[in-house]
Write an enzyme that holds these catalytic residues in place. Structure first.
Site, mmCIF file in Angstrom:
data_model
loop_
_atom_site.group_PDB
_atom_site.id
_atom_site.type_symbol
_atom_site.label_atom_id
_atom_site.label_comp_id
_atom_site.label_asym_id
_atom_site.label_seq_id
_atom_site.Cartn_x
_atom_site.Cartn_y
_atom_site.Cartn_z
ATOM 1 N N HIS A 168 0.809 -1.211 0.000
ATOM 2 C CA HIS A 168 0.000 0.000 0.000
ATOM 3 C C HIS A 168 0.854 1.277 0.000
ATOM 4 O O HIS A 168 0.326 2.380 -0.185
ATOM 5 C CB HIS A 168 -0.935 0.010 1.213
ATOM 6 C CG HIS A 168 -2.282 0.598 0.921
ATOM 7 N ND1 HIS A 168 -2.472 1.576 -0.025
ATOM 8 C CD2 HIS A 168 -3.504 0.359 1.458
ATOM 9 C CE1 HIS A 168 -3.755 1.906 -0.071
ATOM 10 N NE2 HIS A 168 -4.401 1.183 0.810
ATOM 11 N N ASP B 1 -2.014 1.972 -4.989
ATOM 12 C CA ASP B 1 -3.301 2.428 -4.459
ATOM 13 C C ASP B 1 -4.366 1.371 -4.675
ATOM 14 O O ASP B 1 -4.283 0.540 -5.598
ATOM 15 C CB ASP B 1 -3.728 3.727 -5.148
ATOM 16 C CG ASP B 1 -2.784 4.884 -4.837
ATOM 17 O OD1 ASP B 1 -2.209 4.871 -3.725
ATOM 18 O OD2 ASP B 1 -2.631 5.771 -5.698
#
Length: 420
Positions: free
Chosen positions: A392, A396
């Site tokens: 992450h 995204d």
């Protein structure tokens, strides 16, 4: 005769320390020149250490699992000639001085019988045919303890047997029946301590490092693979004899190669120490492979150049090399994205751990046939989940979802796999 010390050699790539995995010889064994002495493991692969001389093993330099620095003593041999070290001084065991005169052997002590308190025999507490009254929980506990409720006095209402009655029965000397050794209810007390050494230790370290450094998030999507499986069956019927059988993995690999052209941020490695993400045009596809010794990730290099049959042959070759321990260092490193599959045992959903320093991993779950609505009718379709994890920090959630949706579109319309 002399002694010859073999030190841990420098095996390159800046490696300063290795783990001793297995000895191929033991003290007293005769060793020929170039015979393999031990297996050691680096961060990337297992390496065999040969003997530069012939001789007899005198001393080993450690136990499996030990960490050895380059230059540390690995093994000591006795060899013909002077050797390369001075012999160790022999250790002389102390000898007790002789005692004058015969010494009488001590008389054996007479065994003293052990007095044990008598145990009262079970006494029937109710008339023949009268059933003991107890709750299901009490009956279950009595069964686990091996107690016959027929012999237990009930102190509860209407003679009901309570947990306290079971405790009193045991304390007062009631004899529970002893389960046989093969009984499923027999007590078990065995313990086994298994040290993490060799490949298992490396796997543990790598998984811990991946989870510590990478903030994972997972995305799961259901794929209808009915058409893909039908196409695969047709291709195997027509070309299987000449080109080999196709499994699902080569077709999935092709789908990933095509989807990555539009999502290059998934085909990347993140150096978080330097803060640099490197994207790759070449797809070096890691194939997580279970072996008897643990999980390996052989690398399918330049997957973008392989048609499904060439991909299937290379996957089979790498899997066999990994399981047999013959995969080289270059075949176990350098992947840019990884596929993880448990085959028929793939479960419904998984949360695969990213192969650090990559940023994405695609997990394949098992195919199941379920009823679904299509055009207002209920039909049977073959469905499979892709359970994927992403880093992450650099990927995204929207990008991850769009990437998996692109893979889904290719798999659900499999003719697109063969269109450039």
């Amino acid at each position: 005769m002399g002694q010859y010390t073999i030190k841990m050699p420098d095996i390159g790539e800046g490696i300063a320390e290795v783990e001793l995995v297995e000895w191929r010889v033991q003290p007293g064994d005769s060793v020929a020149e170039d015979q393999i002495l031990a297996d050691v493991m680096t961060d990337k692969a297992t390496v065999e250490i040969p003997s530069p001389v012939a001789g007899t093993v005198l001393e080993l330099g450690g136990q499996p699992g030990a960490l050895l620095a380059v230059g540390a003593e690995l093994i000591r041999l006795e060899v013909a000639g002077a050797g390369n070290v001075a012999a160790k001084a022999p250790q002389v065991a102390a000898v007790a001085a002789p005692v004058a005169g015969p010494v009488a052997a001590p008389a054996a002590a007479e065994p003293v019988p052990v007095q044990r308190p008598p145990v009262a025999a079970p006494v029937a507490m109710r008339a023949p045919g009268e059933k003991p009254v107890a709750s299901p929980a009490v009956r279950q506990r009595a069964w686990e303890l091996g107690i016959e409720l027929q012999f237990v006095h009930g102190s509860g209402p209407a003679g009901r047997i309570t947990h306290e009655d079971l405790d009193v029965y045991l304390v007062s000397g009631g004899q529970p029946r002893t389960p046989s050794a093969g009984s499923g209810y027999a007590q078990r007390h065995g313990e086994e301590a298994i040290p993490l050494i060799g490949l298992r230790r490396k796997i543990a370290q790598k998984m811990q490092e991946a989870k510590r450094r990478i903030p994972h998030f997972s995305y799961v999507e259901e794929i209808d693979v009915t058409e893909l499986e039908a196409l695969r069956a047709q291709l195997n019927d027509r070309y299987g004899a000449a080109r080999g059988k196709l499994t699902l993995l080569p077709l999935l690999a092709r789908a990933l190669v095509l989807a990555l052209r539009d999502f290059p941020q998934m085909n990347a490695r993140f150096d978080d120490d330097a803060g640099v993400v490197t994207r790759y045009e070449a797809v070096h596809l890691g194939m997580a492979t279970q072996t008897d010794n643990g999980l390996l990730v052989p690398v399918l290099r330049h997957a973008e150049t392989l048609d499904p049959w060439a991909c299937a042959r290379e996957i089979a070759r790498l899997a066999e090399a990994g399981r047999s321990g013959k995969a080289g260092r270059d075949e176990l490193s350098g992947s840019t994205i990884t596929i993880s599959s448990l085959g028929p045992l793939g479960g419904i959903v998984t949360t695969p751990v990213i192969n650090h320093p990559e940023v994405a991993i695609v997990g394949v779950n098992r195919i199941v046939e379920r009823p679904v609505f299509r055009g207002g009718a209920v039909v049977g379709r073959k469905l499979m989940n892709l359970s994927s994890s992403f880093d992450h920090r650099v990927v995204d959630g929207m990008d991850a979802a769009q990437f998996i949706q692109a893979v889904r579109a290719l798999l659900e319309t499999p003719a697109l796999l063969f269109v450039e």
